[in-house]
Scaffold this motif. Structure first.
Motif, PDB file in Angstrom:
ATOM      1  N   GLN A  54       0.873  -1.179   0.000  1.00  8.68           N
ATOM      2  CA  GLN A  54       0.000   0.000   0.000  1.00  8.68           C
ATOM      3  C   GLN A  54       0.904   1.221   0.000  1.00  8.68           C
ATOM      4  OE1 GLN A  54      -3.232  -0.206  -0.324  1.00  8.68           O
ATOM      5  NE2 GLN A  54      -3.186  -2.450  -0.173  1.00  8.68           N
ATOM      6  N   LEU A  55       0.871   1.978  -1.104  1.00  9.54           N
ATOM      7  CA  LEU A  55       1.859   3.050  -1.248  1.00  9.54           C
ATOM      8  C   LEU A  55       1.516   4.302  -0.447  1.00  9.54           C
ATOM      9  CD1 LEU A  55       2.703   2.563  -5.015  1.00  9.54           C
ATOM     10  CD2 LEU A  55       4.178   2.109  -3.068  1.00  9.54           C
ATOM     11  N   ARG A  56       0.250   4.360   0.021  1.00 11.12           N
ATOM     12  CA  ARG A  56      -0.111   5.560   0.792  1.00 11.12           C
ATOM     13  C   ARG A  56      -0.061   5.304   2.287  1.00 11.12           C
ATOM     14  NH1 ARG A  56      -5.353   6.338  -2.591  1.00 11.12           N
ATOM     15  NH2 ARG A  56      -4.433   6.725  -4.628  1.00 11.12           N
ATOM     16  N   HIS A  57       0.454   4.131   2.652  1.00 10.84           N
ATOM     17  CA  HIS A  57       0.353   3.766   4.057  1.00 10.84           C
ATOM     18  C   HIS A  57       1.537   2.875   4.417  1.00 10.84           C
ATOM     19  CE1 HIS A  57      -1.431   2.013   7.656  1.00 10.84           C
ATOM     20  NE2 HIS A  57      -1.226   0.820   7.142  1.00 10.84           N
ATOM     21  N   THR A  58       2.296   3.269   5.428  1.00 13.27           N
ATOM     22  CA  THR A  58       3.414   2.429   5.877  1.00 13.27           C
ATOM     23  C   THR A  58       2.924   1.562   7.033  1.00 13.27           C
ATOM     24  OG1 THR A  58       4.947   4.170   5.270  1.00 13.27           O
ATOM     25  CG2 THR A  58       5.798   2.470   6.727  1.00 13.27           C
ATOM     26  N   PRO A  59       3.086   0.253   6.926  1.00 11.37           N
ATOM     27  CA  PRO A  59       2.583  -0.621   8.005  1.00 11.37           C
ATOM     28  C   PRO A  59       3.417  -0.489   9.265  1.00 11.37           C
ATOM     29  CG  PRO A  59       3.743  -1.910   6.328  1.00 11.37           C
ATOM     30  CD  PRO A  59       3.727  -0.494   5.842  1.00 11.37           C
ATOM     31  N   PRO A  60       2.898  -1.006  10.397  1.00 13.07           N
ATOM     32  CA  PRO A  60       3.699  -0.975  11.631  1.00 13.07           C
ATOM     33  C   PRO A  60       5.003  -1.750  11.437  1.00 13.07           C
ATOM     34  CG  PRO A  60       1.522  -1.981  12.008  1.00 13.07           C
ATOM     35  CD  PRO A  60       1.606  -1.646  10.569  1.00 13.07           C
ATOM     36  N   VAL A  61       5.978  -1.416  12.241  1.00  9.14           N
ATOM     37  CA  VAL A  61       7.292  -2.067  12.128  1.00  9.14           C
ATOM     38  C   VAL A  61       7.307  -3.321  13.012  1.00  9.14           C
ATOM     39  CG1 VAL A  61       9.775  -1.769  12.544  1.00  9.14           C
ATOM     40  CG2 VAL A  61       8.391   0.164  11.735  1.00  9.14           C
ATOM     41  N   ALA A  62       7.452  -4.479  12.395  1.00  7.04           N
ATOM     42  CA  ALA A  62       7.545  -5.727  13.175  1.00  7.04           C
ATOM     43  C   ALA A  62       8.933  -5.777  13.793  1.00  7.04           C
ATOM     44  CB  ALA A  62       7.322  -6.930  12.277  1.00  7.04           C
ATOM     45  N   ASP A  63       8.974  -5.986  15.097  1.00 12.38           N
ATOM     46  CA  ASP A  63      10.240  -5.823  15.802  1.00 12.38           C
ATOM     47  C   ASP A  63      10.682  -7.096  16.522  1.00 12.38           C
ATOM     48  OD1 ASP A  63      12.176  -3.922  16.206  1.00 12.38           O
ATOM     49  OD2 ASP A  63      11.518  -3.569  18.276  1.00 12.38           O
ATOM     50  N   GLY A  64       9.762  -8.023  16.688  1.00 11.58           N
ATOM     51  CA  GLY A  64      10.127  -9.258  17.381  1.00 11.58           C
ATOM     52  C   GLY A  64       9.016 -10.269  17.241  1.00 11.58           C
ATOM     53  N   GLY A  65       9.362 -11.519  17.473  1.00 10.17           N
ATOM     54  CA  GLY A  65       8.348 -12.566  17.379  1.00 10.17           C
ATOM     55  C   GLY A  65       8.707 -13.709  18.301  1.00 10.17           C
ATOM     56  N   SER A  66       7.712 -14.236  18.979  1.00  8.16           N
ATOM     57  CA  SER A  66       7.955 -15.364  19.871  1.00  8.16           C
ATOM     58  C   SER A  66       6.688 -16.216  19.912  1.00  8.16           C
ATOM     59  CB  SER A  66       8.302 -14.828  21.259  1.00  8.16           C
ATOM     60  OG  SER A  66       8.413 -15.909  22.150  1.00  8.16           O
ATOM     61  N   GLY A  67       6.836 -17.485  19.571  1.00  7.43           N
ATOM     62  CA  GLY A  67       5.670 -18.380  19.581  1.00  7.43           C
ATOM     63  C   GLY A  67       4.590 -17.875  18.650  1.00  7.43           C
ATOM     64  N   LEU A  68       3.402 -17.680  19.221  1.00 11.02           N
ATOM     65  CA  LEU A  68       2.266 -17.264  18.394  1.00 11.02           C
ATOM     66  C   LEU A  68       2.205 -15.747  18.172  1.00 11.02           C
ATOM     67  CD1 LEU A  68       0.477 -19.777  17.958  1.00 11.02           C
ATOM     68  CD2 LEU A  68      -1.359 -18.537  19.098  1.00 11.02           C
ATOM     69  N   TYR A  69       3.089 -15.031  18.854  1.00 12.42           N
ATOM     70  CA  TYR A  69       2.945 -13.569  18.879  1.00 12.42           C
ATOM     71  C   TYR A  69       4.034 -12.823  18.096  1.00 12.42           C
ATOM     72  CZ  TYR A  69      -0.752 -13.994  22.285  1.00 12.42           C
ATOM     73  OH  TYR A  69      -1.944 -14.297  22.906  1.00 12.42           O
ATOM     74  N   LEU A  70       3.603 -11.744  17.436  1.00  9.33           N
ATOM     75  CA  LEU A  70       4.520 -10.775  16.838  1.00  9.33           C
ATOM     76  C   LEU A  70       4.426  -9.498  17.675  1.00  9.33           C
ATOM     77  CD1 LEU A  70       3.789 -11.180  13.019  1.00  9.33           C
ATOM     78  CD2 LEU A  70       5.998 -11.538  14.145  1.00  9.33           C
ATOM     79  N   ARG A  71       5.532  -8.753  17.744  1.00 10.09           N
ATOM     80  CA  ARG A  71       5.530  -7.491  18.504  1.00 10.09           C
ATOM     81  C   ARG A  71       5.975  -6.383  17.572  1.00 10.09           C
ATOM     82  NH1 ARG A  71       9.511  -8.622  21.678  1.00 10.09           N
ATOM     83  NH2 ARG A  71      10.926  -7.295  20.534  1.00 10.09           N
ATOM     84  N   HIS A 131       6.888 -18.253  15.840  1.00 12.33           N
ATOM     85  CA  HIS A 131       8.072 -17.407  15.679  1.00 12.33           C
ATOM     86  C   HIS A 131       9.149 -17.787  16.695  1.00 12.33           C
ATOM     87  CE1 HIS A 131       5.806 -14.878  12.903  1.00 12.33           C
ATOM     88  NE2 HIS A 131       4.772 -15.066  13.720  1.00 12.33           N
ATOM     89  N   GLY A 132      10.395 -17.719  16.249  1.00 16.95           N
ATOM     90  CA  GLY A 132      11.535 -17.920  17.155  1.00 16.95           C
ATOM     91  C   GLY A 132      11.710 -19.347  17.644  1.00 16.95           C
ATOM     92  N   HIS A 133      11.362 -20.343  16.845  1.00 23.10           N
ATOM     93  CA  HIS A 133      11.497 -21.731  17.294  1.00 23.10           C
ATOM     94  C   HIS A 133      12.985 -22.061  17.505  1.00 23.10           C
ATOM     95  CE1 HIS A 133      11.128 -25.996  17.745  1.00 23.10           C
ATOM     96  NE2 HIS A 133       9.814 -25.890  17.727  1.00 23.10           N
ATOM     97  N   PRO A 134      13.368 -22.488  18.732  1.00 23.84           N
ATOM     98  CA  PRO A 134      14.803 -22.635  19.033  1.00 23.84           C
ATOM     99  C   PRO A 134      15.506 -23.667  18.154  1.00 23.84           C
ATOM    100  CG  PRO A 134      13.428 -23.467  20.835  1.00 23.84           C
ATOM    101  CD  PRO A 134      12.508 -22.788  19.882  1.00 23.84           C
ATOM    102  N   ASP A 135      14.842 -24.757  17.785  1.00 25.75           N
ATOM    103  CA  ASP A 135      15.513 -25.795  16.990  1.00 25.75           C
ATOM    104  C   ASP A 135      15.851 -25.301  15.596  1.00 25.75           C
ATOM    105  OD1 ASP A 135      14.022 -26.938  19.125  1.00 25.75           O
ATOM    106  OD2 ASP A 135      14.495 -28.903  18.296  1.00 25.75           O
TER     107      ASP A 135
END
Ligand code: PLP
Length: 444
Positions: free
Chosen positions: A8-25, A46-50
């Motif tokens: 979307q060229l008129r809109h910048t999405p939020p900045v994904a900064d981290g992820g763990s399990g089911l959650y993005l931050r 997100h962030g699966h250790p293996d």
């Protein structure tokens, strides 16, 4: 101002900064429950250790070697694992950097196969009107989604079209499902005959449709009928499992549940589960043997084919799926999510259909359940759902767009295979809020 060209060229999405399990931050610290794994990608969360450990070990050992000169142990191991776990003699693997590249590779393998067989007149692919197979120009030409194609006509290849297998919309009241399926197969046979079987290369379809229809499984016997027609006319069946493959529907390959063996299978998304860009094409013996006995080479290649770090990620994903018995978990948790969706939305005036397989589930939204009329496309309900879901801390994959000349709004859910029952309850409760808010926002 962002220097990235965003969707979307008129809109910048939020900045994904981290992820763990089911959650993005995001960078503001907001948490999002990722109920669609992006677009059915993050099958292990997100962030699966293996997976991270396997990638780190590979970076320390070898990050890159061009496949014009070398193969790598990790790419060989991944190919072996995929071939061993695939049905039938789908024993040969070409690694790509994603789904569209896998489709391009499958199209080229199929074309070269017939050229090597001395049948160069074969140049036509058949695909469904409601279909998406990727965004590169060949894949875009193969797909039938007019909304995605509209700025790029004329496209690179002409593709013959048949109807999608879309029971909710297209099976007439009172029509038996077998009769409906037989009609679809009759149409496919008619199109093969009209084109001239000697000009057809193959038929391509998603076994369970993902992004162009919101998780539509085939009707019973449809894919077996497709296979029989391909055999009858000597054409190839290409199963696009970029979205529905790699365990998403409860078996590693969605075609396993249909008892059907395609000639070529494309993979992407869940293969690397979001940890690295990787896709693949699996080819049956007769295709690769034909090229080996003919020119002895596949006229294809990409700089990042068989990238060792991507292969390490994909191999680790495969090992976790097997070790943690996640295919069974997909079937069980998929059943739970489907029940929860039915309880929450089964009587909703604007939810026309709840469907899918395993943890690839979708809901189709309608203005009116009786006549199945879609919402006015100008309302962009799917965009409102995405926005409201994100405001509720939820990621679902919404789709709109022209489908077979009609417009429709869908929501796709594809949570990680590791999702718990408690998480599923949370997903459904946030979705209820988001849907009501979105409906309220388009009404005013
Ligand atoms: N095929 C199908 C069925 C897909 O859903 C997609 C992506 O959504 C693709 C191909 C293209 O994959 P990619 O986006 O990795 O190029």
């Amino acid at each position: 101002m962002s220097h990235l060209i965003h969707r979307q060229l008129r809109h910048t999405p939020p900045v994904a900064d981290g992820g763990s399990g089911l959650y993005l931050r995001d960078s503001e610290g907001r948490l999002y429950l990722d109920a669609s794994g992006g677009a059915a990608v993050s099958s292990l969360g997100h962030g699966h250790p293996d997976v991270l450990a396997a990638m780190q070990a590979q970076i320390g050992k070898l990050a890159y070697a061009h496949t014009a000169f070398f193969t790598s142990e990790v790419a060989e191991d991944l190919a072996l694992r995929l071939a061993q776990d695939a049905p039938g003699d789908l024993d040969h693997v070409y690694l790509t950097s994603g789904g569209s590249e896998a489709i391009e590779t499958a199209l080229k393998l199929a074309r070269q196969y017939f050229v090597e067989r001395g049948e160069p007149r074969r140049s036509v692919f058949i695909a469904r009107r409601q279909s998406y197979h990727g965004n590169t120009l060949g894949a875009l030409a193969l797909g039938g989604n007019e909304w995605r194609r509209r700025h790029f006509e004329p496209l690179l290849m002409k593709v013959a079209r048949v109807a999608p297998c879309y029971e909710y919309r297209d099976r007439r009241p009172g029509q038996d499902v077998h009769e409906y399926t037989a009609g679809l197969l009759r149409e496919l046979e008619d199109v093969i005959l009209e084109t001239g079987p000697e000009r057809v290369i193959g038929f391509c379809a998603e076994p369970v449709v993902g992004a162009t229809g919101g998780a539509i499984p085939p009707t019973p016997g449809y894919l077996r009928g497709v296979r029989a027609l391909c055999d009858k006319y000597g054409i190839l069946f290409i199963a696009d499992e970029v979205m529905c493959g790699m365990g998403r529907t409860g078996t590693l390959y969605a075609v396993e549940q249909e008892g059907v063996l395609p000639d070529l299978v494309t993979l992407g998304k869940g293969l690397g589960a979001g940890y690295a860009p990787i896709g693949a094409v699996l080819a049956r013996q007769h295709i690769v043997e034909c090229l080996r006995a003919g020119s002895g080479a596949f006229q294809h290649g990409h700089t990042y084919t068989g990238h060792p770090i991507a292969a390490a990620a994909a191999l680790a994903v495969q090992k976790v799926i097997r070790r943690d018995c996640l295919l069974g978990a997909v079937t069980v948790r998929g059943g739970v999510l489907r029940r929860m969706l039915r309880d929450a939305f089964g009587g909703h005036p604007h939810v026309g259909d709840i469907r899918g397989r395993g943890l690839l589930l979708g809901m189709e939204l309608v203005q009116d359940r009786e006549n199945k009329h879609a919402f006015d496309p100008d309302l962009k309900l799917h965009m409102a759902i995405r926005e409201q879901a994100m405001a509720c801390g939820l990621i679902v994959y919404p789709m709109g767009g022209t489908i077979d000349g009609r417009r429709g709004d869908h929501i796709l859910l594809a949570p990680p295979f590791t999702v718990t029952e408690k998480d599923l309850g949370e997903i459904v409760s946030r979705l209820q809020d988001a849907l009501e808010r979105a409906l309220a926002s388009v009404r005013c």
